[in-house]
Write a protein that holds these residues in place. Structure first.
Motif, short mmCIF file in Angstrom:
data_model
loop_
_atom_site.label_atom_id
_atom_site.label_comp_id
_atom_site.label_asym_id
_atom_site.label_seq_id
_atom_site.Cartn_x
_atom_site.Cartn_y
_atom_site.Cartn_z
N LEU A 191 0.84 -1.20 0.00
CA LEU A 191 0.00 0.00 0.00
C LEU A 191 0.87 1.26 0.00
O LEU A 191 0.60 2.23 -0.70
CB LEU A 191 -0.92 0.00 1.23
CG LEU A 191 -1.89 1.17 1.35
CD1 LEU A 191 -2.92 1.15 0.22
CD2 LEU A 191 -2.60 1.14 2.71
N LEU A 192 1.96 1.21 0.79
CA LEU A 192 2.85 2.35 0.88
C LEU A 192 3.65 2.52 -0.41
O LEU A 192 4.04 3.64 -0.77
CB LEU A 192 3.82 2.18 2.05
CG LEU A 192 3.22 2.18 3.46
CD1 LEU A 192 4.28 1.83 4.49
CD2 LEU A 192 2.61 3.54 3.77
N ALA A 193 3.93 1.39 -1.09
CA ALA A 193 4.78 1.44 -2.28
C ALA A 193 4.24 2.42 -3.32
O ALA A 193 5.01 3.19 -3.92
CB ALA A 193 4.92 0.05 -2.88
N GLY A 194 2.90 2.40 -3.53
CA GLY A 194 2.31 3.27 -4.54
C GLY A 194 2.64 4.72 -4.30
O GLY A 194 3.13 5.43 -5.20
N GLY A 195 2.39 5.21 -3.09
CA GLY A 195 2.60 6.62 -2.80
C GLY A 195 4.07 6.99 -2.71
O GLY A 195 4.52 7.99 -3.29
N VAL A 196 4.86 6.19 -1.97
CA VAL A 196 6.27 6.53 -1.74
C VAL A 196 7.06 6.48 -3.04
O VAL A 196 7.88 7.37 -3.32
CB VAL A 196 6.90 5.59 -0.68
CG1 VAL A 196 8.38 5.86 -0.52
CG2 VAL A 196 6.20 5.73 0.66
N VAL A 197 6.82 5.46 -3.86
CA VAL A 197 7.55 5.34 -5.12
C VAL A 197 7.23 6.51 -6.04
O VAL A 197 8.12 7.04 -6.73
CB VAL A 197 7.23 3.98 -5.81
CG1 VAL A 197 7.72 3.98 -7.26
CG2 VAL A 197 7.86 2.84 -5.04
N ARG A 198 5.97 6.96 -6.05
CA ARG A 198 5.61 8.11 -6.88
C ARG A 198 6.35 9.37 -6.43
O ARG A 198 6.80 10.16 -7.26
CB ARG A 198 4.09 8.33 -6.83
CG ARG A 198 3.31 7.35 -7.68
CD ARG A 198 1.82 7.73 -7.75
NE ARG A 198 1.11 6.84 -8.65
CZ ARG A 198 0.55 5.69 -8.30
NH1 ARG A 198 0.64 5.29 -7.02
NH2 ARG A 198 -0.07 4.94 -9.18
N VAL A 199 6.46 9.55 -5.11
CA VAL A 199 7.16 10.73 -4.58
C VAL A 199 8.64 10.68 -4.96
O VAL A 199 9.22 11.66 -5.44
CB VAL A 199 7.00 10.83 -3.05
CG1 VAL A 199 7.89 11.94 -2.49
CG2 VAL A 199 5.54 11.10 -2.69
N ILE A 200 9.27 9.51 -4.73
CA ILE A 200 10.69 9.36 -5.06
C ILE A 200 10.91 9.57 -6.55
O ILE A 200 11.86 10.24 -6.97
CB ILE A 200 11.20 7.97 -4.63
CG1 ILE A 200 11.16 7.83 -3.10
CG2 ILE A 200 12.63 7.74 -5.13
CD1 ILE A 200 11.48 6.43 -2.61
N ASN A 252 3.86 -4.06 -9.83
CA ASN A 252 3.48 -5.08 -8.84
C ASN A 252 3.86 -4.56 -7.45
O ASN A 252 4.95 -4.82 -6.94
CB ASN A 252 4.21 -6.40 -9.14
CG ASN A 252 3.63 -7.55 -8.33
OD1 ASN A 252 3.16 -7.36 -7.21
ND2 ASN A 252 3.69 -8.75 -8.90
N PRO A 253 2.94 -3.80 -6.80
CA PRO A 253 3.26 -3.20 -5.49
C PRO A 253 3.64 -4.24 -4.44
O PRO A 253 4.47 -3.96 -3.57
CB PRO A 253 1.96 -2.48 -5.11
CG PRO A 253 1.24 -2.26 -6.40
CD PRO A 253 1.60 -3.44 -7.26
#
Length: 856
Positions: free
Chosen positions: A461-470, A492-493
């Motif tokens: 769940l965190l991968a979607g948001g954090v990866v977009r920010v990075i 594939n989150p």
């Protein structure tokens, strides 16, 4: 499908994907090797010490009852009169008896004033040469000492410090300094782990080490033929009356082993703890590997189901592959563990603790434990992907491989993760509100475990948001290649979350310990500035010997010098409670050198006649107030009634809980030969003479390399260095977990490249260059690594800040975030990502475009 067919299918799949399995096998190998290496290393150390203690212990040993294994705090070993020897010799069953002298409170230096002792904490032992020493040593050069100017040394020390016959050594003891020339060198028959040993003739040893002739520190008794050690012990005990201790060879060896065993257990369980962390990280790697393999074989599994394979058989097929992986990795890991143990022994030998491979000990339990752990962990990690494989329906054979994950299962997982994270956060908050460190530690442990599991579960769940920010910060500058790397990471989150979680665990611990270590240094430095009024702090190895103390007191440019001794007592409170306590006996200027706040009374009054102070926690526990009288029984001295003149606040780092008395009071109730050595000393320079005083103090004790004069800047640096060395050792052990996590990133990318073979071929066909393709994979790897680093560092700083709140209850009340370390680790994680992508990117760039497009 028969069991035989399941096995054949599993073997075919395992060897068909052997390259993909290799990195997972390395993770298992490393973890098992660390466990087995730790067990072999500690077992070998146990064997080394067991052989040494068995060889050096006589059949029965008689020693003073008050003798302690760590030595006497007076600097002189406890001793018994030589008359005891004659009485022991007359006891039934005694073949021979001889008096021995031994002291560990000595420093031996060469002509250049260089300490001949070990640098790893092993003792320097001085004594007389006896027949009992022939059990463990042989004289290989020269002869045993025969007079006051002769000394014999062990061959290990001679070799290490390039000593030869005729060289002069100076021995610094509590009774004074004396010189002797080397007339003999003796070699150990068993491995000497690192102690420096020097021998003198009996008369010299008695005079210079004990300070009195006609006394021994112990009597070594040999049994007559046919007399057991236990019978001999009873006979010798019956022949003596007095405060003596009687031990058989086994009891002496067991007592020595117990002292070493406590240290060994700390090493053993700490290293096994880090091996456990590596196993935990390895679980994520194995789960990822099998999840991706199952996804890539969806159509294959669907066909197996269509031709009659049951769910159980498909499940079993994947678990058999995991079993093969576990067995393969564990078997090699056991062998690598023995090699690791040998490597650790070589490292310890280079550091000064000599360990011989002749004593290498591999107990049957070690490979069993390694194999069981490796296999069970691997099969356990593969269970969830295996269950997922069993759920593949026959209709999957008609669909594309890698069907999307169950959305409902993802929502349930996210909900569980959020609940665990929230619960862990609440536990950490509760820990910060605790009134006592012990209560808060429990909540801290619960919070760490819950938030760690919660972050792992909620990772997708965190991968979607954090990866977009990075990606928005780092990848947009790379144009379309950067956007493709971002989409690949987001494709594939669950996979990205699991890969990042493996790196997150190790970095969370690094961040936590960095925050705790920096806060401890900052707190101690702040407390030093606030509490320590002295200009100089003087410490010595095993206390400051009298001659050093006298020299320091005579140094010029000083307004005062403070002596501090630690006196063992048994206290009886007015309420009748008895407590064993160590009182700080000091000259009254100690109140200026270490400023302590009081909750009642004046600290200066505690240095009055027959007066003392107590700590606030002790006073509260025993309902004490200023004016109450404590009955104080000084160990090996008289009993006094001391009035409580002050109660000091325990809200401090230095001397927390200390009880103060005047040094004159201690001298009044303790015989002169029972006064402990100065534990430390403080000094205050005359106004404007700090530099001259510093040089004068150093010069006054230059002849004893174990005495260290430090100004406040030196002392702060020492604190920083000590904590830094501990953290560096821990980081080194955590590096194993981070290496396994890096293997996880490599494996994820490698399998992802295989999964996207056709897609890569199409991109190459429409104009994507090899260079761009490799860059895309490297950027994807960097994003995954930074995702794990961001979660880990954030989580670790939260744990560290909570731990600091508990340390504040012990007086360490400054929170300091080591931003250079945190930022350095974060940037380093990007390079870890680049490194992990090297091989997958290289393999992707070498793909044949037409073959890749033709891949199903």
């Amino acid at each position: 499908m028969s069991a035989n067919t399941v096995m054949k299918t599993s073997l075919r799949n395992f060897f068909a994907h052997k390259g993909r399995m290799a990195l997972s096998a390395v993770a298992v190998l490393l973890s098992v090797a660390f466990v087995c290496g730790t067990l072999v290393f500690t077992d070998t150390m146990d064997t080394t010490f067991d052989k040494l203690f068995a060889a050096t212990s006589s059949d029965v040993t008689v020693s003073p009852k008050a003798a302690k294994s760590e030595g006497s705090d007076t600097g002189r070993p406890e001793s018994l009169p030589a008359s005891v020897l004659a009485r022991v010799e007359r006891a039934d069953g005694v073949k021979s008896a001889e008096g021995a002298v031994s002291s560990m409170n000595v420093t031996v230096v060469d002509a250049d004033n260089k300490n001949m002792g070990s640098e790893n904490g092993a003792p320097t032992i001085a004594g007389n040469w006896t027949h009992n020493d022939l059990r463990s040593m042989d004289i290989t050069s020269g002869h045993a000492p025969r007079g006051p100017t002769e000394v014999m040394v062990d061959s290990d020390t001679a070799k290490k410090h390039h000593l030869k016959m005729g060289d002069e050594l100076r021995t610094i003891a509590a009774t004074g300094d004396f010189r002797a020339k080397i007339v003999g060198i003796a070699s150990f028959k068993v491995t000497n782990p690192g102690a420096a040993v020097v021998y003198f003739d009996t008369a010299t040893a008695q005079r210079e080490l004990i300070g009195r002739s006609g006394r021994f520190t112990q009597i070594n008794v040999a049994a007559a033929t046919g007399v057991s050690d236990s019978v001999l012990k009873k006979n010798v005990a019956a022949s003596l009356d007095g405060p003596y201790k009687f031990q058989t060879q086994k009891e002496t060896a067991d007592a020595n082993r117990k002292d070493v065993g406590e240290f060994m257990d700390v090493i053993k369980y700490a290293m096994l703890g880090f091996a456990g962390i590596a196993f935990l990280v390895g679980i994520f790697l194995i789960i990822n590997t099998f999840s991706m393999l199952v996804a890539q074989r969806t159509r294959e599994i669907g066909l197996m189901r269509a031709i009659g394979s049951s769910r159980k058989q498909v499940n079993r097929s994947v678990l058999v592959e995991a079993l093969l992986l576990g067995v393969f990795g564990s078997v090699i890991g056991v062998g690598a563990g023995v090699g690791l143990a040998v490597g650790l022994m070589k490292m310890m030998s280079a550091a000064g603790m000599d360990l011989s491979t002749d004593d290498l000990t591999v107990q049957w339990t070690t490979p069993v434990v390694g194999l069981l752990l490796g296999i069970v962990v691997t099969v356990f990690a593969a269970y969830v992907p295996a269950r997922r494989a069993g759920k593949v329906s026959p209709m999957a054979a008609l669909r594309d491989a890698g069907t999307p994950a169950d959305v409902k299962a993802g929502l349930v997982r996210a909900l569980i993760g959020l609940v665990l994270t929230g619960g862990g956060g609440f536990a950490l908050h509760t820990a910060t509100q605790a009134a006592e460190a012990s209560e808060g530690s429990l909540w801290l442990g619960v919070g760490i475990v819950a938030t760690l599991i919660g972050f792992v579960v909620v990772g997708p769940l965190l991968a979607g948001g954090v990866v977009r920010v990075i990606s928005a910060v780092l990848l947009r500058m790379f144009g379309s290649v950067g956007r493709m790397a971002e989409r690949n990471a987001l494709r594939n989150p669950r996979r990205t979350g699991a890969t990042g979680a493996a790196l997150m665990i190790g970095l969370a611990l690094v961040a936590c310990l960095s925050v705790v270590g920096s806060s401890m240094v900052a707190s101690a430095t702040s407390e030093l500035d606030k509490s320590v009024g002295a200009d100089f702090i003087i410490e010595g190895q095993n206390g400051l010997k009298p001659q050093a103390a006298e020299a320091l007191k005579k140094a010029p440019y000083l307004s005062h010098v403070t002596e501090v001794k630690y006196v063992r007592t048994k206290l009886t409170t007015p309420g009748g409670t008895k407590e064993d306590e160590e009182l700080v006996a000091a000259t009254p200027t100690y109140a200026q050198d270490l400023r302590r706040e009081t909750t009642a009374g004046e600290l200066s009054a505690a240095y009055g006649k027959n007066a003392m102070s107590v700590g606030s926690e002790f006073a509260e526990k025993n309902h004490l107030k200023v004016g109450d009288t404590m009955n104080v029984a000084f160990e090996r001295g008289r009993t006094a009634d001391l009035r409580i003149a002050a109660i000091t606040s325990d809200d401090t780092t230095f001397d927390k809980g200390a009880m103060y008395i005047n040094l004159t009071t201690a001298k009044q109730y303790l015989p002169a030969d029972r006064l402990p050595l100065n534990g430390m000393m403080f000094a205050k320079a005359d106004a404007g003479k700090a530099d001259q005083a510093y040089k004068a103090l150093k010069s006054s004790v230059a002849s004893d390399p174990t005495v260290h004069v430090k100004d406040q800047t030196d002392y702060k640096q020492t604190l920083k260095d000590q904590i830094g060395q501990l953290l560096n050792m821990i980081y080194g052990l955590l590096a194993l977990a981070i290496i396994v996590a890096v293997l996880g990133v490599v494996n994820t990318l490698a399998l992802s490249v295989v999964e996207r073979t056709r897609e890569i071929g199409l991109m190459r066909a429409i104009g994507l260059s090899r260079r761009q393709l490799r860059r895309m994979i490297r950027l994807e790897s960097v994003v995954i690594a930074l995702f794990g680093a961001l979660l880990g560092l954030g989580l670790g700083m939260g744990w560290g800040a909570t731990a600091q709140k508990l340390l504040a209850l012990e007086g360490l009340d400054v929170l300091e975030i080591p931003w250079p370390t945190i930022i350095g680790v974060f940037i380093g994680s990007a390079f870890v990502g680049l490194f992990a992508a090297l091989i997958p990117a290289f393999r992707a760039g070498r793909m044949n475009v037409l073959n890749a497009i033709a891949t199903e």
